[in-house]
Design a protein around this motif. Structure first.
Motif, PDB file in Angstrom:
ATOM      1  N   ASP A  24       5.688 -45.723 -71.669  1.00  0.00           N
ATOM      2  CA  ASP A  24       4.820 -46.183 -72.328  1.00  0.00           C
ATOM      3  C   ASP A  24       3.960 -47.278 -71.780  1.00  0.00           C
ATOM      4  O   ASP A  24       2.833 -47.195 -72.066  1.00  0.00           O
ATOM      5  CB  ASP A  24       5.619 -46.918 -73.663  1.00  0.00           C
ATOM      6  CG  ASP A  24       6.328 -45.833 -74.631  1.00  0.00           C
ATOM      7  OD1 ASP A  24       5.960 -44.643 -74.362  1.00  0.00           O
ATOM      8  OD2 ASP A  24       7.181 -46.392 -75.268  1.00  0.00           O
ATOM      9  N   ALA A  25       4.477 -47.985 -70.981  1.00  0.00           N
ATOM     10  CA  ALA A  25       3.615 -48.988 -70.037  1.00  0.00           C
ATOM     11  C   ALA A  25       2.671 -48.184 -69.227  1.00  0.00           C
ATOM     12  O   ALA A  25       1.365 -48.688 -69.501  1.00  0.00           O
ATOM     13  CB  ALA A  25       4.439 -49.929 -69.411  1.00  0.00           C
ATOM     14  N   SER A  30       1.188 -45.292 -70.109  1.00  0.00           N
ATOM     15  CA  SER A  30       0.437 -44.662 -70.940  1.00  0.00           C
ATOM     16  C   SER A  30      -0.471 -45.687 -71.621  1.00  0.00           C
ATOM     17  O   SER A  30      -1.751 -45.569 -71.830  1.00  0.00           O
ATOM     18  CB  SER A  30       1.276 -44.162 -71.988  1.00  0.00           C
ATOM     19  OG  SER A  30       2.211 -43.030 -71.404  1.00  0.00           O
ATOM     20  N   MET A  31       0.069 -47.084 -71.701  1.00  0.00           N
ATOM     21  CA  MET A  31      -1.002 -48.017 -72.260  1.00  0.00           C
ATOM     22  C   MET A  31      -2.010 -48.339 -71.410  1.00  0.00           C
ATOM     23  O   MET A  31      -3.093 -48.559 -71.709  1.00  0.00           O
ATOM     24  CB  MET A  31      -0.152 -49.178 -72.727  1.00  0.00           C
ATOM     25  CG  MET A  31       0.815 -49.065 -73.995  1.00  0.00           C
ATOM     26  SD  MET A  31       2.163 -50.609 -73.830  1.00  0.00           S
ATOM     27  CE  MET A  31       1.065 -52.017 -74.111  1.00  0.00           C
ATOM     28  N   ALA A  60       2.123 -55.037 -69.781  1.00  0.00           N
ATOM     29  CA  ALA A  60       2.477 -53.814 -70.529  1.00  0.00           C
ATOM     30  C   ALA A  60       4.025 -53.559 -70.437  1.00  0.00           C
ATOM     31  O   ALA A  60       4.642 -53.038 -71.601  1.00  0.00           O
ATOM     32  CB  ALA A  60       1.692 -52.372 -69.884  1.00  0.00           C
ATOM     33  N   ARG A  98       6.852 -53.968 -73.769  1.00  0.00           N
ATOM     34  CA  ARG A  98       7.672 -52.928 -74.077  1.00  0.00           C
ATOM     35  C   ARG A  98       9.045 -53.267 -74.172  1.00  0.00           C
ATOM     36  O   ARG A  98       9.861 -52.981 -75.063  1.00  0.00           O
ATOM     37  CB  ARG A  98       7.234 -51.462 -73.406  1.00  0.00           C
ATOM     38  CG  ARG A  98       6.124 -51.017 -73.777  1.00  0.00           C
ATOM     39  CD  ARG A  98       5.940 -50.611 -75.178  1.00  0.00           C
ATOM     40  NE  ARG A  98       6.757 -49.298 -75.545  1.00  0.00           N
ATOM     41  CZ  ARG A  98       7.810 -49.546 -76.533  1.00  0.00           C
ATOM     42  NH1 ARG A  98       8.253 -50.598 -77.283  1.00  0.00           N
ATOM     43  NH2 ARG A  98       8.595 -48.409 -76.509  1.00  0.00           N
TER      44      ARG A  98
END
Length: 444
Positions: free
Chosen positions: A30-31, A33-34, A114, A118
């Motif tokens: 997710d990091a 992706s951010m 990031a 998360r």
């Protein structure tokens, strides 16, 4: 083939589910992706800077379309170098470079924020406070002075520690800092409780005051110990990590086995949704970039270099072409149309996340097999003397054929890329066709 892919999908779906359910790996994915918008925007401005505006690049340079000669009034040689046209192009490059710096030069700094954000969420802490504390820890562990040309210490950060070279450091610092902070912030004995009349933001600030103090103190002590002890002669964590990695790898990094393993790791991380090249940047920058520079200086003739692997980034274009030729899925064809222009400059994110390739069991085999096959064929071609070594540093956004030609100084390098692309289309095609059959069976 369709039956094989269906069977493989049934096997891989549970595996992919287990991987994607791991909270720590999910936070890492997710990091990354951010940060995807920053990477894409940085890549876009990088293309403009390196390909379009570079007076000696693909568009303007004499080794490319040579438009610089026409736009400068026919100037060549030294007259071209000192012309106002070149000066203007370089000034515009500087403006683009400011955006590129945000996307790449500060990547590790943004990754700390990031990733720790998360981690704070999945570990039950305050996400924003966790991110700020981890960023503070990263700054503490990062040398805050660089040495100038005259040997003087300058009060500035080195982008070597903030860019993709610091990805491993960023992951380690974010993990440790977030874990320490969250653990401490859950300890009621060290939380400073304010009266209910105090605004919530102020109350939260005092609640995490002691955890922030202890966390940053831990990293301050560690940074001090590292600076004084200088393990392996290194005073920065990032440099120490590189030294530990470089020593054991230099002896066998040119072997075909290690090169294949390196490629497997890179593209498996990508398949999981994590920027594989940034995660393995320590290997790239400490092993394959020095090999590239040695080739360029004429001190060595390494087959596996940074340029060799960057010339093979376009294997996803093989998937795009296979989709145009064989896919009956409207969604795949639509994404391929949108992602094809970016893939011309080796930017695969729109395809990887839009199709998606990420965590798609059907595409796992060709997505990893294609770069491995390219590596073997390239190794054989260079070893046999059919293609020169990749000698010259070329921007990774250089389009197909141009990158190989300029990188090797021979048209044979460009032809090698064309061969790679044909192989990639051949490798992806059966899986694209099989995906059509799977879809038809599901609809029936």
């Amino acid at each position: 083939m369709g039956s094989f892919v269906s069977t493989f999908e049934r096997i891989m779906m549970p595996v992919a589910g287990k991987i994607s359910s791991n909270k720590y790996l999910l936070a890492m994915r997710d990091a990354f992706s951010m940060l995807l918008p920053f990477i894409i925007v940085g890549s876009f401005f990088g293309i403009i800077e390196w390909v379009v505006l570079d007076p000696w690049g693909t568009i303007m340079g004499e080794n490319g379309l040579n438009l610089g000669k026409s736009l400068s009034g026919g100037l060549t040689g030294d007259a071209y170098k000192v012309s106002s046209f070149v000066g203007t192009m370089q000034a515009l490059q500087g403006l683009c470079n400011n955006v590129v710096t945000v996307g790449f030069g500060c990547f590790s700094f943004l990754l700390v924020a990031a990733f720790s954000y998360r981690l704070g969420g999945i570990w039950g802490g305050d996400k924003f406070s966790t991110a700020l504390t981890s960023v503070g820890a990263f700054i503490i562990i990062t040398p805050q002075q660089i040495i100038g040309k005259a040997g003087d210490k300058m009060g500035a950060f080195s982008l070597d520690y903030f860019g993709n070279k610091g990805v491993l450091t960023a992951i380690i610092v974010a993990t440790v800092a977030a874990w320490i902070f969250v653990k401490l912030s859950k300890n009621e004995k060290i939380r400073i409780k304010m009266p209910e009349t105090v605004p919530p933001a102020v109350s939260q600030s005092f609640a995490v005051l002691v955890p922030v103090l202890i966390t940053l103190s831990v990293f301050t002590v560690f940074a001090s110990i590292l600076s004084q002890a200088q393990f392996l002669g290194k005073s920065a964590l990032n440099d120490l990590i590189y030294a530990i990695i470089q020593a054991p790898l230099m002896g066998f990094s040119q072997g075909i086995g290690f090169s294949l393993l390196y490629q497997f790791i890179v593209w498996f991380f990508w398949w999981f949704g994590i920027h594989g090249h940034n995660v393995t940047a320590a290997i790239q920058n400490m092993v394959y970039m020095p090999a590239q520079l040695a080739n360029q200086a004429g001190d060595a003739s390494y087959i596996f270099s940074n340029g060799f692997f960057e010339a093979g980034l376009m294997h996803v274009m093989g998937l795009v072409i296979a989709i145009f030729l064989f896919s009956k899925k409207d969604s795949w064809r639509a994404v391929a149309k949108l992602g094809a222009p970016a893939m011309l400059f080796n930017i695969q994110e729109p395809i990887a996340f839009g199709l998606p390739i990420v965590l798609n069991p059907i595409l796992l085999i060709p997505y990893i097999l294609a770069p491995l096959a390219n590596t073997v064929v390239g190794w054989l071609a260079v070893s046999a003397g059919l293609v020169p070594i990749f000698k010259y540093v070329v921007p990774w956004t250089m389009p197909l054929f141009f990158g190989g030609t300029i990188g090797t100084g021979s048209i044979a390098g460009g032809l090698l890329q064309v061969v790679w692309l044909a192989m990639d289309v051949f490798i992806y095609a059966p899986f694209v066709i099989a995906a059509n059959k799977i879809k038809d069976e599901e609809e029936e």
